[in-house]
Design a protein around this motif. Structure first.
Motif, PDB file in Angstrom:
ATOM      1  N   GLN A  11      -3.053  -9.519  -4.292  1.00 52.88           N
ATOM      2  CA  GLN A  11      -3.253  -9.237  -2.874  1.00 52.88           C
ATOM      3  C   GLN A  11      -4.089  -7.973  -2.679  1.00 52.88           C
ATOM      4  OE1 GLN A  11       0.689  -9.145  -1.121  1.00 52.88           O
ATOM      5  NE2 GLN A  11       0.167 -10.916   0.119  1.00 52.88           N
ATOM      6  N   TRP A  12      -3.767  -6.932  -3.420  1.00 46.98           N
ATOM      7  CA  TRP A  12      -4.517  -5.686  -3.288  1.00 46.98           C
ATOM      8  C   TRP A  12      -5.985  -5.941  -3.584  1.00 46.98           C
ATOM      9  CZ3 TRP A  12      -7.732  -2.908  -6.412  1.00 46.98           C
ATOM     10  CH2 TRP A  12      -8.111  -1.646  -5.936  1.00 46.98           C
ATOM     11  N   GLU A  16      -8.567  -5.236  -0.636  1.00 46.89           N
ATOM     12  CA  GLU A  16      -9.265  -3.958  -0.765  1.00 46.89           C
ATOM     13  C   GLU A  16     -10.636  -4.079  -1.412  1.00 46.89           C
ATOM     14  OE1 GLU A  16      -8.119  -1.357   0.794  1.00 46.89           O
ATOM     15  OE2 GLU A  16      -6.344  -2.527   1.359  1.00 46.89           O
ATOM     16  N   ARG A  60      -0.914  -9.958   6.513  1.00 50.40           N
ATOM     17  CA  ARG A  60      -1.830  -8.843   6.218  1.00 50.40           C
ATOM     18  C   ARG A  60      -3.223  -9.138   6.777  1.00 50.40           C
ATOM     19  NH1 ARG A  60      -2.172  -5.913   0.346  1.00 50.40           N
ATOM     20  NH2 ARG A  60      -3.509  -4.208   1.014  1.00 50.40           N
TER      21      ARG A  60
END
Length: 106
Positions: A11-12, A16, A60
């Motif tokens: 996910q990061w 990002e 998110r």
């Protein structure tokens, strides 16, 4: 067995590094099909982890003002899972149904 730390790292990286405007999820529907919906022991911890990954990623994405879609058969029990229902209700999302067979997409 996959653990949540690995999912969090994925996910990061997605959010990002790639920073997508739209995410599309197509989780396997095998364990949520009508054929096995009366056998609760078929759903594995990995299936639950994938549902959490999808719903957390969607939440998110919404916070980033991005878009997402989730693909699963209309009669799949996936749509009746509490995390999916909570995602839709909490964010006042619209569920659109598209029968791919009618659009010659299969």
């Amino acid at each position: 067995m996959t653990d949540w730390r690995h999912c969090a790292a994925v996910q990061w990286f997605i959010f990002e590094r790639i920073r997508p405007r739209i995410l599309h999820f197509a989780p396997p529907c095998t364990h949520y099909s009508r054929l096995v919906q009366h056998k609760p022991d078929v759903v594995t911890p990995e299936d639950d982890l994938l549902v959490k990954f999808v719903t957390d990623s969607c939440s998110r994405q919404l916070k980033r003002r991005g878009h997402f879609s989730i693909e699963n058969p209309r009669d799949s029990t996936y749509w009746s899972l509490k995390p999916i229902i909570d995602l839709v209700q909490a964010n006042k999302l619209h569920v659109q149904q598209l029968d791919m067979c009618h659009c010659d997409l299969i």
